[in-house]
Scaffold this motif. Structure first.
Motif, PDB file in Angstrom:
ATOM      1  N   VAL A 336      -4.479  -6.818   4.249  1.00  0.00           N
ATOM      2  CA  VAL A 336      -5.291  -7.536   3.520  1.00  0.00           C
ATOM      3  C   VAL A 336      -6.204  -6.570   2.640  1.00  0.00           C
ATOM      4  CG1 VAL A 336      -7.465  -8.753   3.503  1.00  0.00           C
ATOM      5  CG2 VAL A 336      -6.026  -8.953   5.638  1.00  0.00           C
ATOM      6  N   ALA A 337      -6.292  -5.553   2.990  1.00  0.00           N
ATOM      7  CA  ALA A 337      -7.036  -4.169   2.086  1.00  0.00           C
ATOM      8  C   ALA A 337      -6.153  -4.084   0.971  1.00  0.00           C
ATOM      9  CB  ALA A 337      -7.473  -3.003   3.145  1.00  0.00           C
ATOM     10  N   LEU A 338      -4.775  -3.904   1.448  1.00  0.00           N
ATOM     11  CA  LEU A 338      -3.966  -3.488   0.168  1.00  0.00           C
ATOM     12  C   LEU A 338      -4.065  -4.398  -0.877  1.00  0.00           C
ATOM     13  CD1 LEU A 338      -0.215  -2.381   0.676  1.00  0.00           C
ATOM     14  CD2 LEU A 338      -0.862  -4.345  -0.808  1.00  0.00           C
ATOM     15  N   ALA A 339      -4.163  -5.663  -0.678  1.00  0.00           N
ATOM     16  CA  ALA A 339      -4.119  -6.690  -1.800  1.00  0.00           C
ATOM     17  C   ALA A 339      -5.609  -6.577  -2.413  1.00  0.00           C
ATOM     18  CB  ALA A 339      -3.977  -8.136  -1.281  1.00  0.00           C
ATOM     19  N   ALA A 340      -6.734  -6.523  -1.651  1.00  0.00           N
ATOM     20  CA  ALA A 340      -7.998  -6.580  -2.114  1.00  0.00           C
ATOM     21  C   ALA A 340      -8.065  -5.297  -2.837  1.00  0.00           C
ATOM     22  CB  ALA A 340      -8.933  -6.596  -0.971  1.00  0.00           C
ATOM     23  N   TYR A 341      -7.786  -4.223  -2.495  1.00  0.00           N
ATOM     24  CA  TYR A 341      -7.934  -3.066  -3.417  1.00  0.00           C
ATOM     25  C   TYR A 341      -7.127  -3.121  -4.634  1.00  0.00           C
ATOM     26  CZ  TYR A 341     -10.535  -0.117   0.204  1.00  0.00           C
ATOM     27  OH  TYR A 341     -11.485   0.100   1.174  1.00  0.00           O
ATOM     28  N   GLY A 469      -3.762   0.338   2.844  1.00  0.00           N
ATOM     29  CA  GLY A 469      -4.163  -0.549   1.817  1.00  0.00           C
ATOM     30  C   GLY A 469      -4.440   0.159   0.443  1.00  0.00           C
ATOM     31  N   LEU A 470      -5.295   1.261   0.691  1.00  0.00           N
ATOM     32  CA  LEU A 470      -5.825   1.724  -0.735  1.00  0.00           C
ATOM     33  C   LEU A 470      -4.614   2.722  -1.425  1.00  0.00           C
ATOM     34  CD1 LEU A 470      -7.959   2.158  -3.040  1.00  0.00           C
ATOM     35  CD2 LEU A 470      -9.101   3.761  -1.506  1.00  0.00           C
ATOM     36  N   SER A 471      -3.909   3.615  -0.470  1.00  0.00           N
ATOM     37  CA  SER A 471      -2.818   4.445  -0.916  1.00  0.00           C
ATOM     38  C   SER A 471      -1.852   3.563  -1.493  1.00  0.00           C
ATOM     39  CB  SER A 471      -2.364   5.220   0.204  1.00  0.00           C
ATOM     40  OG  SER A 471      -3.333   6.163   0.472  1.00  0.00           O
ATOM     41  N   PHE A 472      -1.745   2.454  -1.206  1.00  0.00           N
ATOM     42  CA  PHE A 472      -0.473   1.743  -1.646  1.00  0.00           C
ATOM     43  C   PHE A 472      -0.472   0.601  -2.675  1.00  0.00           C
ATOM     44  CE2 PHE A 472       1.615   3.876   1.895  1.00  0.00           C
ATOM     45  CZ  PHE A 472       2.785   4.360   1.086  1.00  0.00           C
ATOM     46  N   GLY A 473      -1.796  -0.180  -2.214  1.00  0.00           N
ATOM     47  CA  GLY A 473      -2.303  -1.388  -3.260  1.00  0.00           C
ATOM     48  C   GLY A 473      -2.308  -0.995  -4.655  1.00  0.00           C
ATOM     49  N   PRO A 474      -3.070  -0.216  -5.440  1.00  0.00           N
ATOM     50  CA  PRO A 474      -3.099  -0.046  -6.646  1.00  0.00           C
ATOM     51  C   PRO A 474      -1.639   0.573  -7.025  1.00  0.00           C
ATOM     52  CG  PRO A 474      -5.369   0.852  -5.550  1.00  0.00           C
ATOM     53  CD  PRO A 474      -4.447   0.510  -4.468  1.00  0.00           C
ATOM     54  N   ILE A 500       0.931  -7.574 -10.007  1.00  0.00           N
ATOM     55  CA  ILE A 500       0.136  -8.096  -9.107  1.00  0.00           C
ATOM     56  C   ILE A 500       0.341  -9.375  -8.349  1.00  0.00           C
ATOM     57  CG2 ILE A 500      -1.991  -9.539  -9.223  1.00  0.00           C
ATOM     58  CD1 ILE A 500      -2.907  -7.845 -11.680  1.00  0.00           C
ATOM     59  N   LEU A 501       1.596  -9.930  -8.854  1.00  0.00           N
ATOM     60  CA  LEU A 501       1.853 -11.258  -8.078  1.00  0.00           C
ATOM     61  C   LEU A 501       2.834 -10.467  -6.685  1.00  0.00           C
ATOM     62  CD1 LEU A 501       3.057 -13.531 -10.918  1.00  0.00           C
ATOM     63  CD2 LEU A 501       1.261 -13.923  -9.240  1.00  0.00           C
ATOM     64  N   SER A 502       3.367  -9.336  -6.985  1.00  0.00           N
ATOM     65  CA  SER A 502       4.142  -8.744  -5.858  1.00  0.00           C
ATOM     66  C   SER A 502       3.218  -8.657  -4.762  1.00  0.00           C
ATOM     67  CB  SER A 502       4.651  -7.448  -6.436  1.00  0.00           C
ATOM     68  OG  SER A 502       3.822  -6.489  -6.527  1.00  0.00           O
ATOM     69  N   LEU A 503       1.988  -8.374  -4.825  1.00  0.00           N
ATOM     70  CA  LEU A 503       1.105  -8.474  -3.626  1.00  0.00           C
ATOM     71  C   LEU A 503       1.249  -9.395  -2.461  1.00  0.00           C
ATOM     72  CD1 LEU A 503      -2.321  -7.616  -5.389  1.00  0.00           C
ATOM     73  CD2 LEU A 503      -0.748  -6.048  -3.882  1.00  0.00           C
ATOM     74  N   ILE A 504       1.663 -10.850  -2.737  1.00  0.00           N
ATOM     75  CA  ILE A 504       1.784 -12.058  -2.118  1.00  0.00           C
ATOM     76  C   ILE A 504       3.004 -11.610  -0.871  1.00  0.00           C
ATOM     77  CG2 ILE A 504       2.612 -14.388  -1.873  1.00  0.00           C
ATOM     78  CD1 ILE A 504       1.320 -14.398  -4.703  1.00  0.00           C
ATOM     79  N   ALA A 505       3.873 -10.504  -1.256  1.00  0.00           N
ATOM     80  CA  ALA A 505       5.149 -10.399  -0.298  1.00  0.00           C
ATOM     81  C   ALA A 505       4.595  -9.700   0.871  1.00  0.00           C
ATOM     82  CB  ALA A 505       6.068  -9.363  -1.169  1.00  0.00           C
ATOM     83  N   VAL A 506       3.439  -9.059   0.987  1.00  0.00           N
ATOM     84  CA  VAL A 506       3.061  -8.269   2.141  1.00  0.00           C
ATOM     85  C   VAL A 506       2.321  -9.504   3.353  1.00  0.00           C
ATOM     86  CG1 VAL A 506       2.389  -6.695   0.961  1.00  0.00           C
ATOM     87  CG2 VAL A 506       0.527  -8.038   1.795  1.00  0.00           C
ATOM     88  N   THR A 507       2.230 -10.782   2.775  1.00  0.00           N
ATOM     89  CA  THR A 507       1.825 -11.833   3.623  1.00  0.00           C
ATOM     90  C   THR A 507       2.230 -12.076   5.088  1.00  0.00           C
ATOM     91  OG1 THR A 507       0.734 -13.089   1.788  1.00  0.00           O
ATOM     92  CG2 THR A 507       0.795 -14.044   3.658  1.00  0.00           C
ATOM     93  N   PRO A 508       3.631 -12.267   5.098  1.00  0.00           N
ATOM     94  CA  PRO A 508       4.329 -12.625   6.168  1.00  0.00           C
ATOM     95  C   PRO A 508       4.200 -11.188   7.339  1.00  0.00           C
ATOM     96  CG  PRO A 508       5.806 -12.892   4.579  1.00  0.00           C
ATOM     97  CD  PRO A 508       4.564 -12.330   3.994  1.00  0.00           C
TER      98      PRO A 508
END
Length: 539
Positions: A336-341, A469-474, A500-508
């Motif tokens: 969750v933090a990955l996408a948020a950051y 999250g923070l190491s990989f999100g941005p 940015i749209l690639s962030l959705i892939a972590v959901t499952p």
């Protein structure tokens, strides 16, 4: 007036007074207010890089993946790693003193970022900010847990966490305002040749030193009083801190493994070699040495610390690393933090580059959006999580799942539209829904350990939010942007929309981890004392 006030309710059937329940006092709420101010400063200093990214990128000749590293791993690895020994120090020493020292340190390092002339210097300054900020949440989470009873803890932690969103939002507005004013006043560079983005770092860093004096005036609460478990810190806290620090810094990690036995030594060397090989492979694949060397160092250090903790404090290891419920909750929220950051860092550059919105406008609207959406989301999420917990033992996990699934549609709509108003609205909705998860996740991990372990548990929790999250999100957004970008006039122009749209892939992955957590948390929480005793805890 005492730090806690007790209330008692008459037992109508027995005609007796029931066991008094601990209550949060007025001073408890005052302390919480001060901690919120500290967290606001924490995220102003951390997130101001976002609104300055376009200017820094142009001045220092950096790519999107370089900026993703500066906004992520350059800060996150040191924040996460130093959170380990500093979390333990928070368990054994004055949390008030530790927080005030940490605040002064990260504020000074933020100010020093304003003198950076290249990526290396800015990276070193960001590392220093990470070390200082590593004191914040372990001390604050532990203080809050000793000022508020368990039934109010998620709400209190959610209020504290609102500083994250307020600070992140304010940072955009302040950063844009200072850059504009400075560059207008000094179009060819100001004193010492400083430009707008450098002046912004100085302006937001210096006030934190003053606030550190305010923090130092707070009272230290009694450990464990709210849970009826009187807990004492270590008689030699700095000796324990030095020992913990040696667990994460090579070559001391190797020496420590050797002292634990030949098998521990061999496992440590083999794990280090495997991580180094993976990091080398990723460096060859992406060409980004700073990102993968930092991540590789971070993951090796975490493994070494966990191995040493298992030998030195088996009860703490058992309730954190040996508890699948804790691991699944932490990793699930980490995604969750990955996408948020990633959104917090890249939304402003995206609006400036892709939608061509003026910096002042987007900073004001995105800043207000981020502050309000995050505040509403984290407060509502904390309150809902506490309410659900009274009816469902693992009810808080449902709120974390909402934080994973809820932002998907708003992210897709917001980052595919060309309409600025719709972009702002969807960004608000995505941020609000994502923010609901934080208080629930933090409270769940705090409830899975004993009071003396809360600082360490907070450090472990933030390993997930930072090293995942923070190491990989941005960085992930920046790297994918570069990979899908195009060359224009000999320069790489990234594709931030795809990134940015690639962030959705972590959901499952996140949902799977949290479903496991939902099933495991009730039993894990009910057996804390039993499992701690089995591991050698004297309770």
């Amino acid at each position: 007036m005492s730090d806690t006030v007790e209330s008692a309710k008459p037992n109508a059937e027995a005609g007796q007074v029931a066991t008094p329940l601990p209550e949060a006092s007025g001073y408890s709420w005052y302390v919480l207010g001060v901690l919120v101010v500290v967290y606001i400063l924490n995220f102003i200093d951390r997130q101001i890089l976002s609104i300055l990214a376009v200017d820094i990128k142009a001045d220092l000749g950096l790519t999107d993946s370089d900026m993703g590293f500066l906004g992520g791993a350059a800060f996150a690895v040191f924040y996460a790693l130093f959170g380990i020994p500093l979390g333990r120090l928070a368990d054994n020493w004055s949390r008030v003193k530790l927080l005030s020292i940490g605040l002064a340190l990260w504020s000074l390092m933020t100010a020093l970022s304003g003198f950076a002339r290249n990526q290396v210097e800015l990276t070193i300054a960001r590392m220093g900010v990470g070390v200082g900020e590593a004191t914040a949440s372990p001390t604050a989470y532990s203080l809050i847990s000793d000022y508020f009873p368990k039934r109010q803890r998620a709400t209190a932690l959610a209020i504290y966490s609102s500083g994250l969103y307020i600070g992140g939002g304010v940072s955009l507005f302040i950063g844009a305002l200072i850059v504009k004013a400075w560059n207008q006043a000094y179009p060819d560079g100001g004193p010492m040749g400083l430009v707008g983005w450098q002046a912004a770092f100085l302006a937001v860093g210096i006030p934190g030193v003053i606030v550190a004096l305010w923090v130092a005036s707070l009272r230290e609460p009694k450990r464990g009083a709210m849970d009826g478990l009187d807990t004492q810190g270590s008689p030699a806290p700095f000796r324990a801190f030095a020992s913990d620090l040696s667990m994460i810094v090579p070559p001391f990690t190797i020496i420590g493994a050797w002292q634990r036995g030949i098998s521990a030594f061999v496992i440590n060397i083999m794990t280090g070699a495997a991580i180094a090989a993976f990091a080398y492979w990723m460096i060859q694949l992406t060409g980004n040495f700073p990102q993968w060397s930092a991540v590789g160092f971070g993951y090796y250090a975490v493994f070494s610390w966990a191995s040493a903790l298992r030998a030195k404090d088996p009860a703490t290891f058992r309730l954190i690393w040996g508890t699948p419920a804790f691991i699944c909750t932490t990793l699930g929220y980490g995604l969750v933090a990955l996408a948020a950051y990633a959104l917090a860092f890249w939304s402003a550059p995206y609006a400036e580059i892709i939608l061509k919105l003026p910096k002042q406008e987007l900073a004001l609207i995105l800043g207000a959006n981020g502050a309000l959406s995050g505040f509403l989301g984290v407060i509502l999420g904390g309150a809902i999580a506490d309410a659900l917990r009274t009816k469902i033992p693992a009810g808080r996990i449902l709120v974390i799942i909402l934080g994973v699934v809820g932002p998907i549609l708003p992210i897709w709509i917001g980052y595919t539209t060309e309409n600025a108003t719709l972009f702002y609205i969807m960004n608000f909705v995505a941020a609000m829904l994502g923010a609901t998860a934080l208080g629930a996740a933090a409270a769940t991990t705090q409830d899975l350990v004993l009071p003396r372990m809360r600082g360490t548990a907070t450090a472990a929790f933030f390993l997930g939010t930072t090293l995942v999250g923070l190491s990989f999100g941005p960085y992930m957004v920046g790297q994918i942007s570069d990979l899908t970008g195009t060359m224009v006039d000999g320069k790489l122009v990234g594709n931030l929309r795809v990134g940015i749209l690639s962030l959705i892939a972590v959901t499952p992955i996140a949902v799977t981890l949290l479903v496991f957590a939902y099933r495991l948390v009730p039993k894990a929480e009910a057996s804390i004392v039993e499992r701690a005793r089995d591991a050698g805890e004297a309770i």
